[in-house]
Design a protein around this motif. Structure first.
Motif, short mmCIF file in Angstrom:
data_model
loop_
_atom_site.label_atom_id
_atom_site.label_comp_id
_atom_site.label_asym_id
_atom_site.label_seq_id
_atom_site.Cartn_x
_atom_site.Cartn_y
_atom_site.Cartn_z
N THR A 40 0.85 -1.24 0.04
CA THR A 40 0.04 0.14 0.39
C THR A 40 0.69 1.52 -0.01
OG1 THR A 40 -0.35 -0.20 2.61
CG2 THR A 40 -1.34 -1.41 0.81
N SER A 41 1.71 1.13 1.20
CA SER A 41 2.69 2.80 0.60
C SER A 41 3.24 2.42 -1.39
CB SER A 41 2.99 1.99 1.32
OG SER A 41 3.30 2.04 3.03
N MET A 42 4.16 1.14 -1.43
CA MET A 42 4.37 1.65 -2.65
C MET A 42 3.70 2.27 -3.68
SD MET A 42 7.40 1.39 -2.40
CE MET A 42 7.74 1.25 -4.78
N THR A 43 2.20 1.68 -3.32
CA THR A 43 1.06 2.54 -4.32
C THR A 43 1.17 3.60 -4.23
OG1 THR A 43 -0.07 -0.01 -4.33
CG2 THR A 43 -1.08 2.00 -5.02
N GLY A 44 1.10 4.33 -3.00
CA GLY A 44 0.80 5.57 -2.39
C GLY A 44 1.79 6.33 -3.29
N TYR A 45 3.32 5.34 -3.18
CA TYR A 45 4.40 6.58 -3.58
C TYR A 45 4.06 7.18 -4.61
CZ TYR A 45 8.86 7.72 -4.21
OH TYR A 45 10.38 8.51 -4.71
N VAL A 46 4.26 5.33 -6.19
CA VAL A 46 3.93 5.77 -7.56
C VAL A 46 2.69 6.90 -8.16
CG1 VAL A 46 5.67 3.45 -8.33
CG2 VAL A 46 2.75 3.38 -7.50
N HIS A 47 1.67 6.84 -7.24
CA HIS A 47 0.10 7.24 -7.26
C HIS A 47 1.27 9.32 -7.26
CE1 HIS A 47 -3.16 9.74 -6.84
NE2 HIS A 47 -3.61 8.46 -7.22
N ALA A 48 2.05 8.99 -6.07
CA ALA A 48 2.26 10.66 -5.90
C ALA A 48 3.31 11.06 -6.54
CB ALA A 48 3.04 10.39 -4.37
N LEU A 49 4.14 10.17 -7.38
CA LEU A 49 5.19 10.41 -8.49
C LEU A 49 4.31 11.02 -9.81
CD1 LEU A 49 7.43 8.11 -8.32
CD2 LEU A 49 7.82 10.10 -7.10
N ALA A 50 3.45 9.95 -9.87
CA ALA A 50 2.04 9.90 -11.24
C ALA A 50 1.13 11.61 -10.82
CB ALA A 50 1.31 9.14 -11.22
N LEU A 51 1.13 11.81 -10.05
CA LEU A 51 0.64 13.19 -9.71
C LEU A 51 1.90 14.52 -9.64
CD1 LEU A 51 -1.88 14.80 -8.46
CD2 LEU A 51 -1.52 14.32 -6.77
N ALA A 52 2.85 14.44 -8.91
CA ALA A 52 3.38 15.03 -9.27
C ALA A 52 4.40 15.20 -11.01
CB ALA A 52 4.94 14.73 -8.36
N ARG A 53 4.09 15.11 -11.78
CA ARG A 53 5.24 14.18 -12.48
C ARG A 53 3.97 15.39 -13.93
NH1 ARG A 53 7.04 10.08 -16.46
NH2 ARG A 53 9.08 11.25 -15.93
N ALA A 54 2.62 14.84 -13.58
CA ALA A 54 1.43 15.99 -14.18
C ALA A 54 1.19 17.59 -13.96
CB ALA A 54 0.45 15.28 -13.29
N GLU A 55 2.14 17.75 -12.45
CA GLU A 55 2.32 19.26 -11.76
C GLU A 55 3.22 19.97 -12.13
OE1 GLU A 55 0.17 21.30 -10.96
OE2 GLU A 55 -1.79 19.99 -10.29
N GLY A 56 4.02 19.51 -13.49
CA GLY A 56 5.18 19.58 -13.63
C GLY A 56 6.97 19.26 -12.56
N VAL A 57 6.41 18.25 -11.62
CA VAL A 57 7.31 18.23 -10.91
C VAL A 57 8.51 16.81 -11.76
CG1 VAL A 57 8.20 17.62 -8.33
CG2 VAL A 57 6.24 19.05 -9.11
N SER A 58 9.24 16.94 -11.66
CA SER A 58 9.83 15.22 -11.79
C SER A 58 9.63 13.89 -10.11
CB SER A 58 11.23 15.34 -12.03
OG SER A 58 12.14 15.59 -11.02
#
Length: 295
Positions: free
Chosen positions: A185-203
């Motif tokens: 569940t932590s890793m799922t949260g992390y990859v979701h956060a990375l996808a959300l950050a990238r959509a906002e222009g954060v690598s």
């Protein structure tokens, strides 16, 4: 590890990535080892290092007083170990099962072992393959304390820390399942956060150091949450559930604005909202565990 540390022979059944790591650690420690795998050829490197390759699972089991099995799940172990010839070869010997599955499957295997005169320990490997045979390895075991003590010396060849969790053979699997729950569940949260950050222009690389900062505060939160649940206090001081729901909603709205799936966060938000609706809005996040356990 000194090659003189262990002299008791061991068989390893299952030579996937983890099985090969386990067998390799035994070889490195100077343990006389026999190996077998359902797919031929995977024992080549181990045989070159001194292991003996068996022609069948029954032959492998018969070669050693203890067998360590590590397959993909208990369906796979059943398919190998519950063959008549293999079961007969295991009688009077020790089976250490490091295959991951549910606590109920571990207990079922323990009952089967008892019925067939097989001495049984269940276990779980909690760290990745590169750690096996090193100080970083973490292994959990459950089953008879005396049996565990009898085989501890040879199991020490696997390195790291070993913890015996009790006589109930399902305990190691129970810890394993609960800890995997945290991890995935932590890793799922992390990859979701990375996808959300990238959509906002954060690598991803830009976010990673700050994500590690979140990870660094979790140990103290884990302990406090466990204490709250043990004590039944469910303290919401400083961060009541109503505030938590608000921040979850922000994540959901931001992700959905980019068309990113929010199933995981929606599920978390739903649990929090359900708990608030039950009258626990001023409690802490720990209250959700009590609500989840209600029948």
């Amino acid at each position: 590890m000194s090659s003189s540390l262990v002299s008791t022979a061991v068989t390893v059944i299952g030579l996937g990535p983890m099985g090969r790591a386990l067998a390799g650690a035994f070889v490195a420690a100077g343990v006389p080892i026999t190996v077998w795998n359902r797919t031929p050829g995977r024992d080549r490197e181990l045989v070159e290092r001194g292991a003996i390759g068996a022609a069948s699972a029954a032959e492998a089991v018969a070669a050693s007083p203890q067998t360590v099995v590590c397959l993909v799940n208990y369906d796979a172990t059943d398919a190998v170990l519950r063959q008549d010839t293999v079961t007969a070869a295991l009688k009077g010997r020790t089976l250490v099962n490091l295959t991951a599955d549910t606590p109920d499957r571990a207990r079922d295997t323990g009952r089967w072992a008892d019925e067939h005169g097989i001495r049984y320990l269940d276990g779980a490997v909690m760290t990745p393959t590169p750690t096996i045979g090193t100080r970083q390895a973490v292994l959990l075991f459950s089953g008879g304390q005396e049996l565990y003590g009898e085989h501890r010396q040879v199991l020490d060849a696997l390195g790291g820390s070993h913890t015996h969790l009790g006589e109930d053979v399902g305990r190691a699997a129970a810890y394993d399942i609960a800890l995997l729950d945290i991890f995935w569940t932590s890793m799922t949260g992390y990859v979701h956060a990375l996808a959300l950050a990238r959509a906002e222009g954060v690598s991803p690389r830009e976010l990673a150091p700050f994500a590690q900062g979140i990870g660094a505060i979790l140990p103290a939160i884990f302990q406090q949450t466990a204490d709250d649940i043990e004590n039944g206090s469910y303290s919401g001081e400083g961060n009541p559930l109503t505030s938590a729901v608000s921040t979850m909603t922000h994540v959901v709205h931001a992700a959905e604005s980019h068309g990113i799936d929010t199933g995981v966060m929606r599920a978390a938000e739903g649990l929090a909202r359900r708990t608030v609706a039950l009258g626990h809005g001023t409690d802490g996040f720990s209250r959700i565990a009590e609500v989840l356990a209600r029948r």
